[in-house]
Design a protein around this motif. Sequence first.
Motif, PDB file in Angstrom:
ATOM      1  N   ASP A 238       0.780  -1.234  -0.037  1.00  0.00           N
ATOM      2  CA  ASP A 238       0.164  -0.018  -0.148  1.00  0.00           C
ATOM      3  C   ASP A 238       0.888   1.403  -0.061  1.00  0.00           C
ATOM      4  O   ASP A 238       0.527   2.174  -0.485  1.00  0.00           O
ATOM      5  CB  ASP A 238      -1.065   0.169   1.283  1.00  0.00           C
ATOM      6  CG  ASP A 238      -1.911  -1.020   1.139  1.00  0.00           C
ATOM      7  OD1 ASP A 238      -2.340  -1.512  -0.108  1.00  0.00           O
ATOM      8  OD2 ASP A 238      -2.563  -1.314   2.104  1.00  0.00           O
ATOM      9  N   ALA A 239       1.942   1.188   0.423  1.00  0.00           N
ATOM     10  CA  ALA A 239       3.061   2.468   0.368  1.00  0.00           C
ATOM     11  C   ALA A 239       3.123   2.946  -0.946  1.00  0.00           C
ATOM     12  O   ALA A 239       3.509   4.116  -1.274  1.00  0.00           O
ATOM     13  CB  ALA A 239       4.074   2.039   1.123  1.00  0.00           C
ATOM     14  N   PHE A 240       2.989   1.982  -1.970  1.00  0.00           N
ATOM     15  CA  PHE A 240       3.153   2.541  -3.409  1.00  0.00           C
ATOM     16  C   PHE A 240       1.873   2.462  -4.036  1.00  0.00           C
ATOM     17  O   PHE A 240       1.772   3.545  -4.708  1.00  0.00           O
ATOM     18  CB  PHE A 240       4.163   1.245  -4.159  1.00  0.00           C
ATOM     19  CG  PHE A 240       5.516   1.145  -2.929  1.00  0.00           C
ATOM     20  CD1 PHE A 240       6.557   2.265  -3.241  1.00  0.00           C
ATOM     21  CD2 PHE A 240       5.709   0.127  -2.546  1.00  0.00           C
ATOM     22  CE1 PHE A 240       7.687   2.157  -2.726  1.00  0.00           C
ATOM     23  CE2 PHE A 240       6.954  -0.092  -1.881  1.00  0.00           C
ATOM     24  CZ  PHE A 240       8.120   1.010  -1.933  1.00  0.00           C
ATOM     25  N   THR A 241       0.974   1.401  -3.971  1.00  0.00           N
ATOM     26  CA  THR A 241       0.021   1.428  -4.675  1.00  0.00           C
ATOM     27  C   THR A 241      -1.065   2.454  -4.278  1.00  0.00           C
ATOM     28  O   THR A 241      -2.075   2.961  -4.990  1.00  0.00           O
ATOM     29  CB  THR A 241      -0.645   0.188  -4.618  1.00  0.00           C
ATOM     30  OG1 THR A 241      -1.122  -0.317  -3.303  1.00  0.00           O
ATOM     31  CG2 THR A 241      -0.069  -0.888  -5.054  1.00  0.00           C
ATOM     32  N   ARG A 242      -1.149   3.047  -3.038  1.00  0.00           N
ATOM     33  CA  ARG A 242      -1.823   4.253  -2.657  1.00  0.00           C
ATOM     34  C   ARG A 242      -1.312   5.285  -2.515  1.00  0.00           C
ATOM     35  O   ARG A 242      -1.841   6.405  -1.738  1.00  0.00           O
ATOM     36  CB  ARG A 242      -2.665   3.774  -1.284  1.00  0.00           C
ATOM     37  CG  ARG A 242      -3.273   2.373  -1.193  1.00  0.00           C
ATOM     38  CD  ARG A 242      -4.145   2.136  -2.524  1.00  0.00           C
ATOM     39  NE  ARG A 242      -5.349   3.072  -2.609  1.00  0.00           N
ATOM     40  CZ  ARG A 242      -5.941   3.130  -3.574  1.00  0.00           C
ATOM     41  NH1 ARG A 242      -5.752   2.390  -4.714  1.00  0.00           N
ATOM     42  NH2 ARG A 242      -6.951   4.177  -3.511  1.00  0.00           N
TER      43      ARG A 242
ATOM     44  N   LEU B 225       1.255   9.577  -9.987  1.00  0.00           N
ATOM     45  CA  LEU B 225       1.599  10.945 -10.993  1.00  0.00           C
ATOM     46  C   LEU B 225       2.760  10.550 -11.764  1.00  0.00           C
ATOM     47  O   LEU B 225       2.731  11.095 -12.958  1.00  0.00           O
ATOM     48  CB  LEU B 225       1.571  11.949 -10.294  1.00  0.00           C
ATOM     49  CG  LEU B 225       0.191  12.786  -9.733  1.00  0.00           C
ATOM     50  CD1 LEU B 225       0.521  13.998  -8.898  1.00  0.00           C
ATOM     51  CD2 LEU B 225      -0.802  13.049 -10.799  1.00  0.00           C
ATOM     52  N   THR B 226       3.542   9.905 -11.316  1.00  0.00           N
ATOM     53  CA  THR B 226       4.547   9.687 -12.245  1.00  0.00           C
ATOM     54  C   THR B 226       4.694   8.332 -12.932  1.00  0.00           C
ATOM     55  O   THR B 226       5.201   8.063 -13.978  1.00  0.00           O
ATOM     56  CB  THR B 226       5.884   9.762 -10.883  1.00  0.00           C
ATOM     57  OG1 THR B 226       5.873   8.814 -10.077  1.00  0.00           O
ATOM     58  CG2 THR B 226       6.328  10.982 -10.506  1.00  0.00           C
ATOM     59  N   ASN B 227       4.281   7.257 -12.466  1.00  0.00           N
ATOM     60  CA  ASN B 227       4.472   5.883 -13.119  1.00  0.00           C
ATOM     61  C   ASN B 227       2.894   5.209 -12.881  1.00  0.00           C
ATOM     62  O   ASN B 227       2.932   4.136 -12.353  1.00  0.00           O
ATOM     63  CB  ASN B 227       5.386   5.236 -12.350  1.00  0.00           C
ATOM     64  CG  ASN B 227       6.855   5.634 -12.536  1.00  0.00           C
ATOM     65  OD1 ASN B 227       7.400   5.931 -13.642  1.00  0.00           O
ATOM     66  ND2 ASN B 227       7.272   6.127 -11.553  1.00  0.00           N
ATOM     67  N   PRO B 228       1.889   5.736 -13.591  1.00  0.00           N
ATOM     68  CA  PRO B 228       0.615   4.952 -13.277  1.00  0.00           C
ATOM     69  C   PRO B 228       0.680   3.666 -13.881  1.00  0.00           C
ATOM     70  O   PRO B 228      -0.168   2.739 -13.318  1.00  0.00           O
ATOM     71  CB  PRO B 228      -0.417   6.086 -13.934  1.00  0.00           C
ATOM     72  CG  PRO B 228       0.556   6.942 -14.807  1.00  0.00           C
ATOM     73  CD  PRO B 228       1.586   6.927 -14.120  1.00  0.00           C
ATOM     74  N   GLY B 229       1.433   3.506 -15.025  1.00  0.00           N
ATOM     75  CA  GLY B 229       1.157   2.308 -15.610  1.00  0.00           C
ATOM     76  C   GLY B 229       1.790   1.186 -14.832  1.00  0.00           C
ATOM     77  O   GLY B 229       1.659  -0.055 -15.209  1.00  0.00           O
TER      78      GLY B 229
ATOM     79  N   ARG C 114      -3.043  -1.080 -23.457  1.00  0.00           N
ATOM     80  CA  ARG C 114      -4.217  -1.137 -22.921  1.00  0.00           C
ATOM     81  C   ARG C 114      -4.051  -0.693 -21.506  1.00  0.00           C
ATOM     82  O   ARG C 114      -4.677   0.295 -21.041  1.00  0.00           O
ATOM     83  CB  ARG C 114      -5.097  -1.891 -23.386  1.00  0.00           C
ATOM     84  CG  ARG C 114      -6.580  -1.930 -22.778  1.00  0.00           C
ATOM     85  CD  ARG C 114      -7.558  -2.670 -23.276  1.00  0.00           C
ATOM     86  NE  ARG C 114      -8.864  -2.708 -23.120  1.00  0.00           N
ATOM     87  CZ  ARG C 114      -9.898  -3.308 -23.457  1.00  0.00           C
ATOM     88  NH1 ARG C 114      -9.847  -4.083 -24.430  1.00  0.00           N
ATOM     89  NH2 ARG C 114     -11.020  -3.145 -22.819  1.00  0.00           N
ATOM     90  N   GLN C 115      -3.526  -1.582 -20.702  1.00  0.00           N
ATOM     91  CA  GLN C 115      -3.170  -1.454 -19.315  1.00  0.00           C
ATOM     92  C   GLN C 115      -2.424  -0.073 -18.965  1.00  0.00           C
ATOM     93  O   GLN C 115      -3.102   0.605 -17.904  1.00  0.00           O
ATOM     94  CB  GLN C 115      -2.561  -2.699 -18.930  1.00  0.00           C
ATOM     95  CG  GLN C 115      -2.257  -2.524 -17.258  1.00  0.00           C
ATOM     96  CD  GLN C 115      -0.933  -1.887 -16.693  1.00  0.00           C
ATOM     97  OE1 GLN C 115      -0.010  -1.924 -17.418  1.00  0.00           O
ATOM     98  NE2 GLN C 115      -1.187  -1.250 -15.730  1.00  0.00           N
TER      99      GLN C 115
ATOM    100  N   ALA D 108      -7.157   7.069 -15.715  1.00  0.00           N
ATOM    101  CA  ALA D 108      -7.757   6.899 -14.534  1.00  0.00           C
ATOM    102  C   ALA D 108      -7.094   8.009 -13.538  1.00  0.00           C
ATOM    103  O   ALA D 108      -7.714   8.801 -12.901  1.00  0.00           O
ATOM    104  CB  ALA D 108      -7.940   5.677 -13.746  1.00  0.00           C
ATOM    105  N   ALA D 109      -5.695   7.975 -13.540  1.00  0.00           N
ATOM    106  CA  ALA D 109      -4.956   8.751 -12.712  1.00  0.00           C
ATOM    107  C   ALA D 109      -5.231  10.358 -12.930  1.00  0.00           C
ATOM    108  O   ALA D 109      -5.465  11.048 -12.157  1.00  0.00           O
ATOM    109  CB  ALA D 109      -3.419   8.280 -12.779  1.00  0.00           C
TER     110      ALA D 109
END
Length: 393
Positions: free
Chosen positions: A171-175, A181-185, A240-241, A248-249
Motif C-alpha cells: 500500500d505504501a506504493f499502490t496508494r 502521478l509519475t508511474n501510473p502504468g 491498454r493497461q 484513470a490517474a
Amino acid sequence: MTRTAVPPTRPPEPDGPRQVSKFEFNLLRILRFLMGHFPADQGLQLVRTAVSRPECISGGAVDLVQDTLSKASVLFLTRSGGWRNDKFLRANLPVAGRVWDRIPLDERALHFSRPVLDFLLWLTAEKVQETKQAWDAAPKALTPADELFFCLAFDAMRSDPDVLAALRRKDAFTRNPFCWLTNPGDVAEPDSTKPQPPDFAPVFTGQRAVLLECLQTHLTLRWTRSERAKGQIGDWKKMRQQGQAEHAALRAFLQAADAARRTDLARFVLRTNAAVLQSDMTPVFWTGGLQGSGPPRLADRLETQRSALALPRQMETLEEWQARARSVGYFDEDYQAAQMWKAEWETTQGDRVAARARAAVEMLEPLRGPATPGPAAAGGGPTTTENPADSPG
C-alpha cells in the motif's frame, strides 16, 4: 527527519569518521541508489540479495541516513523545478518566486518518519522478490516527505520485473498519489480493467501541494518522454493497461485539482500536451508500434487505441477550464486565478493544442460524424475526421 522515528541504537560514537557495519554499509548504498546517487545495476543487485539483519543499528548509521535523506531530497526537489522563478496560487492569489521565496520555512521542512527506516532495513535484509518477512506502511501513517521518498524508491526499482511485482503488493506504493502521478502504468495492477487511483484531494493542501509545485517541470518531462515512447510499445495488452491507468490517474487528479481550486498544479498536463502536439497528429504516433492484428474484436482494438491517447483526451477538461476562466469577471473572487490560467493557456497556445488533441481522438471514433468545434477550436488545426481507424495501427 524526526529523531524519534528510529529503532534502538547503540551508544553515541565519538566525533570523527563514521564507522558502520557491513549491513549498515549496504543499507546506505541502497538509500543512495533510491535517491539517484548510486549505480542502478549495483543498487538492484543489493536489493535482490539478503543480508543478516542485526538487532540494532548504530547511531552513526542513523545520522548518515538522516543526512542523506535530507540533502538528497532537497537536491531532487530543487532540480525538479523548485529553483524556477515561477508563479503559483496561495490563498487563491498568484505568488511569484522560487519555492524558498514563496513558502515559509516551516512549511518547507521535510519530516521523515519510522516507516522510511523500517523500509530500508527490510530492503537491506531481505530478497525483495522472495521476501519471507512482511513489510508495508499504512498510507495514513506517512508524512508528505515519506510519500515522496517511496515515490523515488518505486521509480528506482520498477525496472526489475520481479521487484516491481513485489512492490505492487504494498500500500505504501499502490496508494501513493505521487507514484500514480509519475508511474501510473507500473503502479496499477496489470490485470485490472478499472484501475483505482488513490484520493488526490490531500495532494492539494499543505506540504504535499508545495512538493507538487516543485515537481511540475519533472512531471512535464516524465509524461512527455512517456508519450513519445508509446510508439515503441508492441504489446496490445501492455498498451491498454498503461493507457487505462494513465486515464484513470489523470481524470481523478484533474477532478481533485478543480475541486480544490488549484488548477495551477495541473499545468504539467497542459504543458505536456503542448510539447507532444506540436503539429497535427494521428493516432499512429501513439499506436504505430503495436504488433500483429491485435485482439479479435474490433471493439477491443479500438479501446486499446483510445487508451493510448489518455493524455490528449484530458484536453477536453482543460478546455472547459479555459472557457470558465474567460467568463470570470473583474470583481469575481477567482479573477486573478482565472487570469493566471488564461496566461498559461495563451503561452502554450492552448486553443491550437486542444484542436489537435480533439482531432487525434476523433479519428478513433468510427461511428461519429463531423463534430461541432469545441469552445477553443478557433485557434488551431482540424477538429473532425471520418476516418474509421479500425486497423491495428
